[in-house]
Each structure stands twice: as C-alpha cells, then as structure tokens.
Design a protein around this motif. Structure first.
Motif, PDB file in Angstrom:
ATOM      1  N   MET A 148       0.872  -1.178   0.000  1.00 55.42           N
ATOM      2  CA  MET A 148       0.000   0.000   0.000  1.00 55.42           C
ATOM      3  C   MET A 148       0.909   1.227   0.000  1.00 55.42           C
ATOM      4  O   MET A 148       1.413   1.659   1.037  1.00 55.42           O
ATOM      5  N   LEU A 149       1.136   1.764  -1.167  1.00 53.58           N
ATOM      6  CA  LEU A 149       2.187   2.763  -1.351  1.00 53.58           C
ATOM      7  C   LEU A 149       1.831   4.126  -0.770  1.00 53.58           C
ATOM      8  O   LEU A 149       0.676   4.559  -0.784  1.00 53.58           O
ATOM      9  N   SER A 150       2.872   4.790  -0.295  1.00 48.97           N
ATOM     10  CA  SER A 150       2.739   6.120   0.304  1.00 48.97           C
ATOM     11  C   SER A 150       4.104   6.795   0.243  1.00 48.97           C
ATOM     12  O   SER A 150       5.091   6.195  -0.194  1.00 48.97           O
ATOM     13  N   PHE A 151       4.153   8.049   0.677  1.00 51.66           N
ATOM     14  CA  PHE A 151       5.460   8.693   0.848  1.00 51.66           C
ATOM     15  C   PHE A 151       5.987   8.435   2.255  1.00 51.66           C
ATOM     16  O   PHE A 151       7.037   8.953   2.642  1.00 51.66           O
ATOM     17  N   SER A 152       5.271   7.611   3.009  1.00 49.32           N
ATOM     18  CA  SER A 152       5.638   7.250   4.371  1.00 49.32           C
ATOM     19  C   SER A 152       5.854   5.744   4.455  1.00 49.32           C
ATOM     20  O   SER A 152       5.234   4.974   3.721  1.00 49.32           O
ATOM     21  N   THR A 153       6.750   5.325   5.329  1.00 48.89           N
ATOM     22  CA  THR A 153       6.913   3.909   5.624  1.00 48.89           C
ATOM     23  C   THR A 153       6.692   3.690   7.108  1.00 48.89           C
ATOM     24  O   THR A 153       7.437   4.228   7.935  1.00 48.89           O
ATOM     25  N   SER A 154       5.633   2.951   7.428  1.00 50.42           N
ATOM     26  CA  SER A 154       5.317   2.592   8.810  1.00 50.42           C
ATOM     27  C   SER A 154       5.272   3.812   9.731  1.00 50.42           C
ATOM     28  O   SER A 154       5.878   3.838  10.802  1.00 50.42           O
ATOM     29  N   ALA A 164       9.132  -1.383  -0.895  1.00 54.18           N
ATOM     30  CA  ALA A 164       8.164  -2.366  -1.385  1.00 54.18           C
ATOM     31  C   ALA A 164       8.769  -3.346  -2.372  1.00 54.18           C
ATOM     32  O   ALA A 164       8.305  -4.484  -2.494  1.00 54.18           O
ATOM     33  N   ILE A 165       9.830  -2.922  -3.087  1.00 51.90           N
ATOM     34  CA  ILE A 165      10.345  -3.772  -4.167  1.00 51.90           C
ATOM     35  C   ILE A 165      11.837  -4.103  -4.040  1.00 51.90           C
ATOM     36  O   ILE A 165      12.357  -4.845  -4.866  1.00 51.90           O
ATOM     37  N   VAL A 166      12.507  -3.587  -3.017  1.00 57.61           N
ATOM     38  CA  VAL A 166      13.937  -3.881  -2.824  1.00 57.61           C
ATOM     39  C   VAL A 166      14.117  -4.504  -1.440  1.00 57.61           C
ATOM     40  O   VAL A 166      13.902  -3.839  -0.422  1.00 57.61           O
ATOM     41  N   ALA A 167      14.524  -5.756  -1.413  1.00 58.30           N
ATOM     42  CA  ALA A 167      14.575  -6.486  -0.150  1.00 58.30           C
ATOM     43  C   ALA A 167      15.542  -5.852   0.863  1.00 58.30           C
ATOM     44  O   ALA A 167      15.233  -5.773   2.063  1.00 58.30           O
ATOM     45  N   ASP A 168      16.692  -5.405   0.408  1.00 55.91           N
ATOM     46  CA  ASP A 168      17.670  -4.821   1.334  1.00 55.91           C
ATOM     47  C   ASP A 168      17.130  -3.544   1.982  1.00 55.91           C
ATOM     48  O   ASP A 168      17.373  -3.292   3.170  1.00 55.91           O
ATOM     49  N   ILE A 169      16.419  -2.742   1.217  1.00 52.43           N
ATOM     50  CA  ILE A 169      15.840  -1.510   1.770  1.00 52.43           C
ATOM     51  C   ILE A 169      14.704  -1.850   2.722  1.00 52.43           C
ATOM     52  O   ILE A 169      14.541  -1.206   3.769  1.00 52.43           O
ATOM     53  N   ALA A 170      13.927  -2.866   2.385  1.00 50.42           N
ATOM     54  CA  ALA A 170      12.845  -3.283   3.273  1.00 50.42           C
ATOM     55  C   ALA A 170      13.386  -3.713   4.632  1.00 50.42           C
ATOM     56  O   ALA A 170      12.797  -3.412   5.676  1.00 50.42           O
ATOM     57  N   LYS A 171      14.524  -4.399   4.646  1.00 50.52           N
ATOM     58  CA  LYS A 171      15.116  -4.830   5.918  1.00 50.52           C
ATOM     59  C   LYS A 171      15.465  -3.645   6.802  1.00 50.52           C
ATOM     60  O   LYS A 171      15.337  -3.705   8.033  1.00 50.52           O
ATOM     61  N   LYS A 172      15.908  -2.552   6.181  1.00 49.23           N
ATOM     62  CA  LYS A 172      16.305  -1.376   6.946  1.00 49.23           C
ATOM     63  C   LYS A 172      15.102  -0.540   7.366  1.00 49.23           C
ATOM     64  O   LYS A 172      15.014  -0.081   8.501  1.00 49.23           O
ATOM     65  N   LYS A 173      14.194  -0.309   6.425  1.00 48.57           N
ATOM     66  CA  LYS A 173      13.075   0.596   6.705  1.00 48.57           C
ATOM     67  C   LYS A 173      11.914  -0.072   7.436  1.00 48.57           C
ATOM     68  O   LYS A 173      11.183   0.576   8.179  1.00 48.57           O
ATOM     69  N   LEU A 174      11.732  -1.381   7.172  1.00 49.12           N
ATOM     70  CA  LEU A 174      10.577  -2.073   7.730  1.00 49.12           C
ATOM     71  C   LEU A 174      10.967  -3.508   8.079  1.00 49.12           C
ATOM     72  O   LEU A 174      10.612  -4.456   7.380  1.00 49.12           O
ATOM     73  N   PRO A 175      11.703  -3.675   9.168  1.00 38.88           N
ATOM     74  CA  PRO A 175      12.205  -5.009   9.525  1.00 38.88           C
ATOM     75  C   PRO A 175      11.110  -6.057   9.696  1.00 38.88           C
ATOM     76  O   PRO A 175      11.344  -7.243   9.463  1.00 38.88           O
ATOM     77  N   ASN A 176       9.926  -5.620  10.106  1.00 39.84           N
ATOM     78  CA  ASN A 176       8.825  -6.556  10.331  1.00 39.84           C
ATOM     79  C   ASN A 176       7.898  -6.668   9.124  1.00 39.84           C
ATOM     80  O   ASN A 176       6.743  -7.075   9.247  1.00 39.84           O
ATOM     81  N   SER A 177       8.399  -6.336   7.980  1.00 37.49           N
ATOM     82  CA  SER A 177       7.596  -6.354   6.760  1.00 37.49           C
ATOM     83  C   SER A 177       6.997  -7.736   6.491  1.00 37.49           C
ATOM     84  O   SER A 177       7.657  -8.760   6.670  1.00 37.49           O
ATOM     85  N   ASN A 178       5.751  -7.729   6.035  1.00 36.50           N
ATOM     86  CA  ASN A 178       5.097  -8.974   5.614  1.00 36.50           C
ATOM     87  C   ASN A 178       5.484  -9.354   4.193  1.00 36.50           C
ATOM     88  O   ASN A 178       5.390 -10.518   3.808  1.00 36.50           O
ATOM     89  N   VAL A 179       5.900  -8.361   3.420  1.00 32.88           N
ATOM     90  CA  VAL A 179       6.181  -8.557   2.001  1.00 32.88           C
ATOM     91  C   VAL A 179       7.680  -8.677   1.749  1.00 32.88           C
ATOM     92  O   VAL A 179       8.113  -9.297   0.776  1.00 32.88           O
ATOM     93  N   GLU A 209       1.412  -1.996   5.217  1.00 37.13           N
ATOM     94  CA  GLU A 209       0.657  -0.747   5.276  1.00 37.13           C
ATOM     95  C   GLU A 209       1.478   0.364   4.618  1.00 37.13           C
ATOM     96  O   GLU A 209       2.239   0.094   3.699  1.00 37.13           O
ATOM     97  N   ASP A 210       1.315   1.579   5.047  1.00 39.43           N
ATOM     98  CA  ASP A 210       2.009   2.679   4.373  1.00 39.43           C
ATOM     99  C   ASP A 210       3.477   2.339   4.170  1.00 39.43           C
ATOM    100  O   ASP A 210       4.220   2.120   5.108  1.00 39.43           O
ATOM    101  N   ILE A 211       3.859   2.261   2.902  1.00 35.91           N
ATOM    102  CA  ILE A 211       5.232   1.864   2.579  1.00 35.91           C
ATOM    103  C   ILE A 211       5.682   2.595   1.320  1.00 35.91           C
ATOM    104  O   ILE A 211       4.916   2.792   0.378  1.00 35.91           O
ATOM    105  N   GLN A 212       6.929   3.019   1.336  1.00 38.63           N
ATOM    106  CA  GLN A 212       7.492   3.698   0.167  1.00 38.63           C
ATOM    107  C   GLN A 212       7.871   2.672  -0.900  1.00 38.63           C
ATOM    108  O   GLN A 212       8.125   1.502  -0.607  1.00 38.63           O
ATOM    109  N   LEU A 213       7.940   3.133  -2.125  1.00 44.24           N
ATOM    110  CA  LEU A 213       8.149   2.227  -3.241  1.00 44.24           C
ATOM    111  C   LEU A 213       9.444   1.436  -3.118  1.00 44.24           C
ATOM    112  O   LEU A 213       9.473   0.225  -3.392  1.00 44.24           O
ATOM    113  N   ASP A 214      10.531   2.084  -2.701  1.00 39.19           N
ATOM    114  CA  ASP A 214      11.799   1.360  -2.639  1.00 39.19           C
ATOM    115  C   ASP A 214      11.736   0.210  -1.642  1.00 39.19           C
ATOM    116  O   ASP A 214      12.228  -0.890  -1.899  1.00 39.19           O
TER     117      ASP A 214
END
Length: 343
Positions: free
Chosen positions: A207-213, A249-264, A242-247
């Motif tokens: 669910m894309l936004s300019f905010s992440t979590s 959402a589609i880059v695993a390394d960035i997801a680990k940093k920005k949203l460690p508990n990511s479902n995706v 939930e609110d997540i920035q595009l990077d």
C-alpha cells in the motif's frame, strides 16, 4: 514474457467465448482471428453484418470464421431487452428505451455476458473508456466483494536490464481519481485476486505512500493505513504492508532497513497507489523510462469480465486483453449481476 505466456496458455485450456462489439475496426478483426486461431477463445462479433464484411475484406479476414450477431435481427434481442429493462426499470427506463439501448452493440455484448451467453467482453478500440465502463457497471454490475469498479495494469518486466523479473499488478492507474479508504481497500482486494489468478502467484501487496510505517504524518498516509486495515479484516492471511514507500516495497535490502517486520519483505507483486495521479504517473514512468510492457487498463470489481482497450491499441494489445479476460472468468463465475439494478 513468461507471465503473459502463462496467461495465454491458461486461457487456451478454458474453452471460453468472448464477445467483441467493434468488428468494423480492422485491428479488432485481425486480433479476433489470431485469438481464435491460437485457441485463446471463440469469438463472437456483434454489429451490422454489412459493415463487418467490408472491414473483414479490408483486413483480409474471413468473417465466416466467427459467430456474427446483428442486434437488429437477432432472436436474442427480445430476451436481452427484457433483461435490460429488468436491470434498469428502477432508473425509469421504459420498454422502448430498453430496446433502443439493447440494440447498441456495446450494450448487447455486455447483456450477453450478463445472461451467460458469453464469458466476457472486450471493447474500447472505438468506444471511450467512459462508455465502456458505464455499460459494464449498469449491465454486469459489481461482484459480491467490491464497492467500486476500478482498473489495473498488468506490468511485464522481461528485459535483460530489469532487476525485477516477471509480472506485477499496478492499481488503480486509470479510473478512480481519489479513492476513499473504503474504496482503496476494495481496489487492493480486487488487485490481489487478479494477481493470484493472472500471475498465478501468492499476492504480496504494498500500500504505497510517501511514508513507511508512520515515518510521516498526514491525512493521505492515514487513509492508506485505514485502507490496509480494512484489507486485513477481510483477508486476514494476506501478505500486505501498510504505508510503505516504493523502494521498500520492491527492494529487499531496503525493506530490511526501513521495515524489519515487513510482511512482504521487499518482494511486492501488487502495488496499490493512493490516488490516480500517483498511479498514472508511475505506470507511464515504468513503461516509458523503465521499459516495462503495460497491458491495460483492465477492469476489476465487476461480477463478470468486461475489459477496456486504449483507442490507440495494437493488435497484440487486443489479443493480450482477450486472453486476460478469459482467465478473469475464474474470479467470478459464481457471482450474479443482480446489483447492477442499483447502479
């Protein structure tokens, strides 16, 4: 193009009938011939036979290869007109008006779908999106889970330089301008179902936004969060962030940093945009700068498949949309069209 090839191969196994109402356009006829010859679908053409014959001769297509229906003389017209009247009587439509509307090829085609005489319809090479969507909503109606008809693009990432490979769903990029949180949730649920059916993968929704979590506070962010929570209530097992920035959402390394508990975990295959402005810009950027192939806009939320074409569509575009329309019937074969009466 593996994802698209999978859709085409799946369509060939479903023994479906698709109705087209713009057969006086040569692109439609050539695409119809290709789709039928390749076993994607049996094609029904609705329109004036004389005009269809002229276009077929110019396109070097054999009109006799298709089932052709002229609304003015078809034995189906009376029963389809009764169906139209039943659907639209609450809106003040008279029997004479119902007949006039039924004689329009676009409406006739969608009435065939609503009555179960065809598995789906495709139009838009000649008609406007407004006309295509209005006819589909009024005649076919919404499915049992959607509150709104929306659109999505099937984005194909198949170039050697693409770091992401395969197919993705982008929604909504072509129809709903500024969805409410309820509408955004409906868009996300419909897009997730299309991902499962068309991509043949588990949907992973961002669910894309300019905010992440919650990294930013704004009503537009809150709307995305509320929509996400609605989706979770209806589909508790879905993989969604939930609110997540595009990077992220589609880059695993960035997801680990920005949203460690990511479902995706940075592996989204369904991108839900907060509004049409963002979605439209992003799909065109992915297509024109990123080299993705965009198929659509395709409609979702309808009780039975009916899809729109761009008026600038190519023959290949039409064939691909026919294949998608065939496969979409798996989503809603058991859903009626009764709620068209309220629309």
């Amino acid at each position: 193009m593996k994802a698209l090839n999978n859709i085409i191969e799946k369509a060939k196994k479903l023994d479906s009938k698709i109705v087209l109402c713009e057969g006086d356009d040569q692109r439609i006829l050539i695409a119809a011939a290709q789709a039928q010859q390749n076993g994607i679908a049996k094609i029904v053409l609705v329109g004036e036979r004389e005009k269809l014959q002229m276009a077929a001769e110019e396109a070097n297509v054999q009109l006799g290869d298709f089932e052709v229906i002229e609304p003015q003389s078809s034995p189906l017209t009376a029963s389809l007109s009764e169906l139209y009247l039943d659907l639209r009587a609450k809106k003040g439509v008279t029997p004479q008006q119902a007949l006039q509307e039924t004689l329009k090829p676009l409406n006739f085609a969608n009435l065939m779908v609503a009555k179960g005489l065809a598995d789906g319809s495709v139009a838009g090479a000649v008609h406007t999106t407004k006309d295509v969507v209005r006819s589909a909503i009024q005649i076919i109606g919404l499915d049992g889970t959607s509150t709104i008809v929306s659109s999505f693009f099937l984005m194909m990432l198949c170039q050697p330089f693409h770091t992401l490979k395969g197919g993705m769903i982008f929604s909504d990029c072509g129809l709903v301008i500024d969805p409410s949180d309820e509408e955004l949730a409906s868009i996300a649920i419909a897009a997730a179902k299309n991902a499962e059916t068309l991509l043949m993968e588990e949907p992973k929704v961002a669910m894309l936004s300019f905010s992440t979590s919650g990294s930013a506070e704004h009503e537009s962010v809150s709307k995305v969060v509320r929509a996400s929570q609605r989706v979770k209530q209806q589909l508790p097992d879905i993989a969604i962030d939930e609110d997540i920035q595009l990077d992220a959402a589609i880059v695993a390394d960035i997801a680990k940093k920005k949203l460690p508990n990511s479902n995706v975990k940075g592996k989204s295959n369904v991108l839900i945009f907060p509004n049409l402005e963002a979605g439209n810009i992003c799909y065109k950027l992915a297509e024109r700068v990123g080299g993705a192939i965009a198929i659509g806009p395709l409609l979702q939320g309808l009780a039975k498949p009916a899809n729109d074409l761009s008026r600038g569509c190519s023959v290949d575009d039409i064939v691909n949309v026919i294949a998608v329309t065939v496969v979409q019937k798996e989503l809603n074969n058991s859903v009626g069209y009764s709620n068209a009466r309220e629309l």
